[in-house]
Design a protein around this motif. Sequence first.
Motif, PDB file in Angstrom:
ATOM      1  N   LEU A  58       5.645  18.680  -6.412  1.00 38.22           N
ATOM      2  CA  LEU A  58       6.055  20.000  -6.911  1.00 38.22           C
ATOM      3  C   LEU A  58       5.412  20.284  -8.269  1.00 38.22           C
ATOM      4  CD1 LEU A  58       9.814  20.212  -5.894  1.00 38.22           C
ATOM      5  CD2 LEU A  58       7.871  21.416  -4.871  1.00 38.22           C
ATOM      6  N   GLU A  59       5.224  19.265  -9.076  1.00 39.21           N
ATOM      7  CA  GLU A  59       4.552  19.457 -10.372  1.00 39.21           C
ATOM      8  C   GLU A  59       3.092  19.841 -10.160  1.00 39.21           C
ATOM      9  OE1 GLU A  59       4.030  20.229 -14.132  1.00 39.21           O
ATOM     10  OE2 GLU A  59       5.979  19.802 -13.246  1.00 39.21           O
ATOM     11  N   GLN A  60       2.437  19.220  -9.190  1.00 44.41           N
ATOM     12  CA  GLN A  60       1.066  19.616  -8.860  1.00 44.41           C
ATOM     13  C   GLN A  60       1.036  21.062  -8.355  1.00 44.41           C
ATOM     14  OE1 GLN A  60      -1.107  16.963  -6.271  1.00 44.41           O
ATOM     15  NE2 GLN A  60      -0.299  15.156  -7.329  1.00 44.41           N
ATOM     16  N   ALA A  61       2.011  21.417  -7.515  1.00 43.24           N
ATOM     17  CA  ALA A  61       2.094  22.787  -7.005  1.00 43.24           C
ATOM     18  C   ALA A  61       2.272  23.765  -8.156  1.00 43.24           C
ATOM     19  CB  ALA A  61       3.245  22.920  -6.009  1.00 43.24           C
ATOM     20  N   ARG A  62       3.120  23.420  -9.099  1.00 44.61           N
ATOM     21  CA  ARG A  62       3.368  24.290 -10.258  1.00 44.61           C
ATOM     22  C   ARG A  62       2.053  24.591 -10.992  1.00 44.61           C
ATOM     23  NH1 ARG A  62       8.206  24.762 -12.530  1.00 44.61           N
ATOM     24  NH2 ARG A  62       8.864  22.734 -11.753  1.00 44.61           N
ATOM     25  N   LYS A  63       1.257  23.571 -11.216  1.00 37.75           N
ATOM     26  CA  LYS A  63      -0.028  23.746 -11.918  1.00 37.75           C
ATOM     27  C   LYS A  63      -0.993  24.592 -11.093  1.00 37.75           C
ATOM     28  CE  LYS A  63       0.376  19.349 -14.321  1.00 37.75           C
ATOM     29  NZ  LYS A  63      -0.069  17.946 -14.364  1.00 37.75           N
ATOM     30  N   ARG A  64      -1.065  24.319  -9.793  1.00 36.08           N
ATOM     31  CA  ARG A  64      -2.006  25.041  -8.935  1.00 36.08           C
ATOM     32  C   ARG A  64      -1.630  26.519  -8.816  1.00 36.08           C
ATOM     33  NH1 ARG A  64      -2.558  22.143  -3.400  1.00 36.08           N
ATOM     34  NH2 ARG A  64      -4.541  23.241  -3.261  1.00 36.08           N
ATOM     35  N   LEU A  65      -0.341  26.809  -8.616  1.00 34.91           N
ATOM     36  CA  LEU A  65       0.077  28.199  -8.450  1.00 34.91           C
ATOM     37  C   LEU A  65      -0.011  28.965  -9.766  1.00 34.91           C
ATOM     38  CD1 LEU A  65       0.992  26.928  -5.737  1.00 34.91           C
ATOM     39  CD2 LEU A  65       2.817  28.600  -5.755  1.00 34.91           C
ATOM     40  N   LYS A  66       0.227  28.291 -10.862  1.00 37.63           N
ATOM     41  CA  LYS A  66       0.067  28.941 -12.172  1.00 37.63           C
ATOM     42  C   LYS A  66      -1.402  29.301 -12.400  1.00 37.63           C
ATOM     43  CE  LYS A  66       0.895  28.305 -17.092  1.00 37.63           C
ATOM     44  NZ  LYS A  66       1.363  27.383 -18.130  1.00 37.63           N
ATOM     45  N   ARG A  67      -2.288  28.367 -12.064  1.00 37.34           N
ATOM     46  CA  ARG A  67      -3.728  28.619 -12.206  1.00 37.34           C
ATOM     47  C   ARG A  67      -4.160  29.800 -11.335  1.00 37.34           C
ATOM     48  NH1 ARG A  67      -5.220  23.271 -11.968  1.00 37.34           N
ATOM     49  NH2 ARG A  67      -5.448  23.395  -9.722  1.00 37.34           N
ATOM     50  N   ALA A  68      -3.507  29.952 -10.176  1.00 33.18           N
ATOM     51  CA  ALA A  68      -3.817  31.055  -9.258  1.00 33.18           C
ATOM     52  C   ALA A  68      -3.075  32.338  -9.625  1.00 33.18           C
ATOM     53  CB  ALA A  68      -3.480  30.645  -7.830  1.00 33.18           C
ATOM     54  N   LYS A  69      -2.319  32.298 -10.725  1.00 30.45           N
ATOM     55  CA  LYS A  69      -1.560  33.453 -11.222  1.00 30.45           C
ATOM     56  C   LYS A  69      -0.494  33.937 -10.235  1.00 30.45           C
ATOM     57  CE  LYS A  69      -5.134  35.066 -14.423  1.00 30.45           C
ATOM     58  NZ  LYS A  69      -5.378  33.778 -14.942  1.00 30.45           N
ATOM     59  N   LEU A  70       0.120  32.995  -9.531  1.00 28.45           N
ATOM     60  CA  LEU A  70       1.270  33.308  -8.678  1.00 28.45           C
ATOM     61  C   LEU A  70       2.517  32.956  -9.472  1.00 28.45           C
ATOM     62  CD1 LEU A  70       0.059  31.940  -5.235  1.00 28.45           C
ATOM     63  CD2 LEU A  70       0.336  34.326  -5.888  1.00 28.45           C
ATOM     64  N   HIS A  71       3.285  33.972  -9.837  1.00 28.06           N
ATOM     65  CA  HIS A  71       4.434  33.766 -10.724  1.00 28.06           C
ATOM     66  C   HIS A  71       5.786  33.977 -10.051  1.00 28.06           C
ATOM     67  CE1 HIS A  71       1.563  33.436 -13.943  1.00 28.06           C
ATOM     68  NE2 HIS A  71       1.045  34.608 -13.600  1.00 28.06           N
ATOM     69  N   ASN A  72       5.815  34.562  -8.883  1.00 25.28           N
ATOM     70  CA  ASN A  72       7.079  34.818  -8.188  1.00 25.28           C
ATOM     71  C   ASN A  72       7.448  33.602  -7.326  1.00 25.28           C
ATOM     72  OD1 ASN A  72       4.762  35.522  -6.726  1.00 25.28           O
ATOM     73  ND2 ASN A  72       5.890  36.858  -5.352  1.00 25.28           N
ATOM     74  N   VAL A  73       7.582  32.463  -8.022  1.00 26.00           N
ATOM     75  CA  VAL A  73       7.757  31.178  -7.358  1.00 26.00           C
ATOM     76  C   VAL A  73       8.967  30.450  -7.933  1.00 26.00           C
ATOM     77  CG1 VAL A  73       6.654  28.950  -6.925  1.00 26.00           C
ATOM     78  CG2 VAL A  73       5.255  31.006  -7.023  1.00 26.00           C
ATOM     79  N   GLN A  74       9.719  29.797  -7.065  1.00 26.01           N
ATOM     80  CA  GLN A  74      10.842  28.946  -7.481  1.00 26.01           C
ATOM     81  C   GLN A  74      10.602  27.567  -6.863  1.00 26.01           C
ATOM     82  OE1 GLN A  74      13.937  29.806  -9.208  1.00 26.01           O
ATOM     83  NE2 GLN A  74      14.114  27.577  -9.235  1.00 26.01           N
ATOM     84  N   TYR A  75      10.706  26.535  -7.678  1.00 29.26           N
ATOM     85  CA  TYR A  75      10.493  25.164  -7.213  1.00 29.26           C
ATOM     86  C   TYR A  75      11.842  24.510  -6.947  1.00 29.26           C
ATOM     87  CZ  TYR A  75       5.900  26.297  -8.858  1.00 29.26           C
ATOM     88  OH  TYR A  75       4.699  26.927  -9.034  1.00 29.26           O
ATOM     89  N   LEU A  76      11.977  23.914  -5.763  1.00 33.72           N
ATOM     90  CA  LEU A  76      13.255  23.361  -5.334  1.00 33.72           C
ATOM     91  C   LEU A  76      13.125  21.872  -4.996  1.00 33.72           C
ATOM     92  CD1 LEU A  76      14.271  26.192  -2.842  1.00 33.72           C
ATOM     93  CD2 LEU A  76      15.060  25.916  -5.198  1.00 33.72           C
ATOM     94  N   PRO A  77      13.399  21.010  -5.959  1.00 34.11           N
ATOM     95  CA  PRO A  77      13.470  19.595  -5.608  1.00 34.11           C
ATOM     96  C   PRO A  77      14.633  19.368  -4.648  1.00 34.11           C
ATOM     97  CG  PRO A  77      13.689  19.921  -7.998  1.00 34.11           C
ATOM     98  CD  PRO A  77      13.650  21.265  -7.355  1.00 34.11           C
TER      99      PRO A  77
END
Length: 138
Positions: A58-77
């Motif tokens: 999920l931390e990798q996903a956070r970095k990748r989606l931020k780099r892609a400028k996708l901000h309407n995201v919620q991370y759910l461990p």
Amino acid sequence: MFEIQDESSQLVGLKMDVKPGDHVMDFCAGSGGKSLVFGPNLQGFGRIYLHDIRDEMLEQARKRLKRAKLHNVQYLPERHPLKSKLVGRMDWVVCDVPCSMSGSIRRNPNMKWTFSDELLFKWIAQQRDIFEDALQFP
């Protein structure tokens, strides 16, 4: 900027007819490859929920989606309190369950020496449990 991804992640994301305003659960999200593909279709409206039991993914996903400028995201461990409140509220659920790994033998030939029926049945049971969990959300 570009990023190399497995073809399967690309194909799944391209087949999803996600529209602005939709709510999407990316179950077993890993590092977010499928969300990177369908996420722009939301055009900033709606929400993507990325769920995975592995916090490091999920931390990798956070970095990748931020780099892609996708901000309407919620991370759910795994034990996130919001997860139970989302039951029945998703327009889409994409579930990329861990596989049997048998397809990886060509890339890792030594795997054939550790592969067993017992291991296969364990993965099948795990897949079934994951699907049952994911099917609560649509």
